[in-house]
Design a protein around this motif. Structure first.
Motif, PDB file in Angstrom:
ATOM      1  N   GLU A  87       0.834  -1.211   0.000  1.00 45.10           N
ATOM      2  CA  GLU A  87       0.000   0.000   0.000  1.00 45.10           C
ATOM      3  C   GLU A  87       0.869   1.262   0.000  1.00 45.10           C
ATOM      4  N   MET A  88       2.195   1.089   0.060  1.00 41.12           N
ATOM      5  CA  MET A  88       3.098   2.232   0.224  1.00 41.12           C
ATOM      6  C   MET A  88       3.438   2.942  -1.080  1.00 41.12           C
ATOM      7  N   TYR A  89       3.579   2.188  -2.154  1.00 41.71           N
ATOM      8  CA  TYR A  89       3.926   2.785  -3.453  1.00 41.71           C
ATOM      9  C   TYR A  89       3.440   1.862  -4.554  1.00 41.71           C
ATOM     10  N   ASN A  90       3.529   2.369  -5.782  1.00 42.45           N
ATOM     11  CA  ASN A  90       3.004   1.609  -6.913  1.00 42.45           C
ATOM     12  C   ASN A  90       4.028   1.616  -8.050  1.00 42.45           C
ATOM     13  N   VAL A  91       4.622   0.445  -8.278  1.00 44.61           N
ATOM     14  CA  VAL A  91       5.638   0.314  -9.320  1.00 44.61           C
ATOM     15  C   VAL A  91       5.053   0.615 -10.708  1.00 44.61           C
ATOM     16  N   PHE A  92       3.747   0.425 -10.872  1.00 44.36           N
ATOM     17  CA  PHE A  92       3.126   0.614 -12.186  1.00 44.36           C
ATOM     18  C   PHE A  92       2.665   2.055 -12.419  1.00 44.36           C
ATOM     19  N   SER A  93       2.702   2.897 -11.384  1.00 45.83           N
ATOM     20  CA  SER A  93       2.280   4.296 -11.576  1.00 45.83           C
ATOM     21  C   SER A  93       3.360   5.032 -12.372  1.00 45.83           C
ATOM     22  N   LYS A  94       3.000   6.211 -12.871  1.00 47.94           N
ATOM     23  CA  LYS A  94       3.953   6.977 -13.684  1.00 47.94           C
ATOM     24  C   LYS A  94       5.237   7.260 -12.898  1.00 47.94           C
ATOM     25  N   ASN A  95       5.083   7.804 -11.687  1.00 43.97           N
ATOM     26  CA  ASN A  95       6.265   8.145 -10.884  1.00 43.97           C
ATOM     27  C   ASN A  95       7.002   6.903 -10.396  1.00 43.97           C
TER      28      ASN A  95
END
Ligand SMILES: [Zn+2]
Length: 246
Positions: free
Chosen positions: A75-83
């Motif tokens: 829930e901390m970050y998303n490898v698939f998001s743009k950033n």
């Protein structure tokens, strides 16, 4: 605490330089020899991809490469998001390797082998790079020293890396057994797997792990509010000051 011992970017750089000056040679998991003064740098990214990028830049300056392990189902970050993907690509562009940080607690015992294979495939799709290694996220005791590979890949707690090599971790923002350079095995140049979590080394102004995480939470909260404003006009109009610095 001296600069050499501080949890800061300067402290990390001093730690690695100190180990290199002591005679250590940085190697990958794939070519480290436990009988040699080889140093494997492992970073488990539990919270912040941005912090990992900062560490990756330090290592690039030092001319060394490390292993960065990313979670897919956090829930901390998303490898698939743009950033998120941009951060991962930056780490790769600095010559480092991306591995899977695998949270086995999300799965039943009889399914986590297949789950690891599935996550490895997803990570390879995201990065376009082959995943060669896995590290367990917050492993239960039975996984420490596990001989078997996982999904056909080596993992960082196999005896070769965890028992035959010395092992040091900065878990919870401190060294449980003292600073690595103060350890007898390190003074004797025993091969070493050094596990660090980038979140503990950035934000130089906060030395306390709790205030460091408070700062991280504040930054993320602000970022979430900006995203709400970008995705929902009434929210953005209600809080125009959120975008003042943009
Ligand atoms: Zn972890």
């Amino acid at each position: 605490m001296t600069t050499n011992e501080a949890f800061s970017i300067a402290g990390y750089e001093a730690l690695i330089k100190g180990l290199l000056e002591h005679g250590y040679e940085v190697r990958d998991f794939s070519d480290a020899d436990p009988s040699q003064p080889h140093l494997v740098l492992r970073h488990d990214i539990d919270m912040s991809l941005e912090a990992a990028v900062e560490i990756a830049q330090v290592e690039r300056r030092l001319g060394i490469s490390a292993h960065y392990f990313v979670l897919l189902r956090t829930e901390m970050y998303n490898v698939f998001s743009k950033n998120g993907l941009r951060a991962v690509e930056t780490i790769l562009s600095h010559g480092h390797k991306i591995g899977l940080h695998f949270d086995a607690s999300l799965y039943e015992n009889d399914e986590f082998e297949d789950a690891a294979e599935w996550e490895v495939g997803c990570l390879q799709c995201a990065t376009g790079c082959e995943v060669e290694m896995i590290s367990f996220h917050r492993p239960k005791k039975s996984l420490l020293g596990r001989k078997k590979s996982l999904a056909g890949l080596r993992h960082a707690y196999q005896p070769r890396f965890f028992n035959e090599m010395a092992y040091c971790s900065d878990s919870r923002g401190h060294w449980a057994y003292g600073h690595p350079q103060s350890l007898k095995t390190v003074r004797e140049r025993h091969s070493l797997q050094l596990l660090t979590h980038p979140i503990w080394w950035t934000k130089n102004d906060n030395t306390n792990p709790v205030s460091r995480l408070d700062q991280f939470a504040d930054d993320r909260h602000l970022y979430l509010r900006k995203e709400l404003g970008r995705n929902c006009e009434p929210y953005g109009h209600a809080y125009p000051h959120l975008f003042d610095a943009d």
